[in-house]
Scaffold this motif. Structure first.
Motif, PDB file in Angstrom:
ATOM      1  N   THR A 161      -1.010   4.527   7.064  1.00 52.91           N
ATOM      2  CA  THR A 161      -0.728   3.041   7.125  1.00 52.91           C
ATOM      3  C   THR A 161      -1.217   2.460   8.518  1.00 52.91           C
ATOM      4  O   THR A 161      -1.459   1.204   8.535  1.00 52.91           O
ATOM      5  N   GLY A 162      -1.116   3.253   9.636  1.00 53.04           N
ATOM      6  CA  GLY A 162      -1.168   2.769  10.928  1.00 53.04           C
ATOM      7  C   GLY A 162      -0.145   1.977  11.482  1.00 53.04           C
ATOM      8  O   GLY A 162      -0.116   1.251  12.540  1.00 53.04           O
ATOM      9  N   HIS A 163       1.209   1.972  10.872  1.00 51.29           N
ATOM     10  CA  HIS A 163       2.222   1.569  11.324  1.00 51.29           C
ATOM     11  C   HIS A 163       3.513   2.568  11.614  1.00 51.29           C
ATOM     12  O   HIS A 163       3.707   3.612  11.174  1.00 51.29           O
ATOM     13  N   HIS A 164       4.262   2.124  12.686  1.00 48.57           N
ATOM     14  CA  HIS A 164       5.245   2.937  13.324  1.00 48.57           C
ATOM     15  C   HIS A 164       6.559   2.849  12.047  1.00 48.57           C
ATOM     16  O   HIS A 164       6.564   1.974  11.801  1.00 48.57           O
ATOM     17  N   PHE A 165       7.074   4.261  12.151  1.00 48.17           N
ATOM     18  CA  PHE A 165       8.072   4.240  11.197  1.00 48.17           C
ATOM     19  C   PHE A 165       7.897   3.628  10.050  1.00 48.17           C
ATOM     20  O   PHE A 165       8.830   2.902   9.296  1.00 48.17           O
ATOM     21  N   TYR A 186       0.838  -1.308  -0.093  1.00 44.78           N
ATOM     22  CA  TYR A 186      -0.065   0.021  -0.174  1.00 44.78           C
ATOM     23  C   TYR A 186       0.762   1.096  -0.058  1.00 44.78           C
ATOM     24  O   TYR A 186       1.927   1.339   0.898  1.00 44.78           O
ATOM     25  N   ARG A 187       0.648   2.331  -0.895  1.00 44.32           N
ATOM     26  CA  ARG A 187       1.313   3.507  -0.907  1.00 44.32           C
ATOM     27  C   ARG A 187       0.093   4.454  -1.019  1.00 44.32           C
ATOM     28  O   ARG A 187      -0.508   4.620  -1.944  1.00 44.32           O
ATOM     29  N   ALA A 244      -4.124  12.434  -1.037  1.00 42.06           N
ATOM     30  CA  ALA A 244      -5.198  12.653  -0.414  1.00 42.06           C
ATOM     31  C   ALA A 244      -5.361  11.651   1.037  1.00 42.06           C
ATOM     32  O   ALA A 244      -5.626  12.229   1.900  1.00 42.06           O
ATOM     33  N   ASP A 245      -4.686  10.560   0.786  1.00 47.66           N
ATOM     34  CA  ASP A 245      -4.390   9.699   2.036  1.00 47.66           C
ATOM     35  C   ASP A 245      -3.726  10.157   3.075  1.00 47.66           C
ATOM     36  O   ASP A 245      -4.018  10.322   4.233  1.00 47.66           O
ATOM     37  N   LEU A 246      -2.483  10.779   2.714  1.00 51.37           N
ATOM     38  CA  LEU A 246      -1.663  11.542   3.550  1.00 51.37           C
ATOM     39  C   LEU A 246      -2.187  12.729   4.107  1.00 51.37           C
ATOM     40  O   LEU A 246      -2.098  12.906   5.467  1.00 51.37           O
ATOM     41  N   LEU A 304       2.888  11.311   8.260  1.00 47.79           N
ATOM     42  CA  LEU A 304       1.707  11.357   7.841  1.00 47.79           C
ATOM     43  C   LEU A 304       1.429   9.837   7.060  1.00 47.79           C
ATOM     44  O   LEU A 304       0.344   9.090   7.097  1.00 47.79           O
ATOM     45  N   TYR A 305       2.557   9.244   6.779  1.00 51.14           N
ATOM     46  CA  TYR A 305       2.901   8.125   5.944  1.00 51.14           C
ATOM     47  C   TYR A 305       2.381   7.037   7.080  1.00 51.14           C
ATOM     48  O   TYR A 305       1.731   6.122   6.731  1.00 51.14           O
TER      49      TYR A 305
END
Length: 189
Positions: A45-49, A6-7, A11-13, A40-41
């Protein structure tokens, strides 16, 4: 599409601004890593780093904390190795300089509360500039700190962001490795 492919779109950011992501935490961790705040990334994504180019995951592996390089989507596996992740400030921003000193100081109080509740052996703040502001230690340098948080050894690591040109992966991993050696030798001594 899996979370590893997923990238986020622009708009997602933008939609991820101010979003929070859950801590990866449990009682009695060897090390609780504390980032500055989610990008924002990471918020998308809901993931750290999670931002491509962030060197947290490679540094953990090269330093010997994990037997292989984990992907951000595998963050829950950190718990199997006695590791966890949180942030000083929970809200996602495009840049860390969008945070206020008051937010960073509040983050230091929150981190202290987490230390009291979960009792990690060591806490590693990744980002010396944020650490200086959050803990009112303007002269702090990377490495072990003279004070503890509750009973946890306090360590400052360089920011693993790809934007931190002062530390390339080998140097970053070397700093992470110093922490691992200390933790393995019993950090509370």
């Amino acid at each position: 599409m899996t979370s590893d492919t997923y990238r986020p779109t622009r708009a997602d950011l933008n939609a991820a601004r101010d979003r929070t992501i859950p801590d990866v935490i449990a009682a009695d961790l060897r090390v609780l890593f504390c980032g500055i705040n989610p990008s924002l990334y990471s918020g998308a994504t809901g993931h750290h780093f999670a931002r491509p180019g962030n060197r947290f995951w490679p540094a953990l592996h090269v330093a010997g904390f994990t037997p292989r390089q984990l992907r951000p989507s595998e963050q829950a596996e950190l718990l199997k190795y006695g590791l966890g992740v949180t942030n000083l400030v929970r809200r996602a921003t495009a840049r860390a300089d969008e945070l206020t000193n008051a937010e960073l100081r509040d983050g230091a109080r929150r981190l202290t509360s987490l230390a009291r509740r979960y009792r990690p052996r060591a806490i590693a703040v990744v980002g010396v500039t944020a650490y200086r502001s959050a803990f009112a230690r303007p002269q702090a340098v990377v490495g072990p700190q003279p004070e503890c948080i509750e009973d946890a050894v306090l360590w400052v690591l360089p920011n693993p962001s790809g934007l931190n040109a002062h530390y390339q992966l080998p140097d970053l991993a070397a700093e992470f490795g110093k922490l691992r050696e200390r933790v393995n030798a019993d950090p509370r001594s």
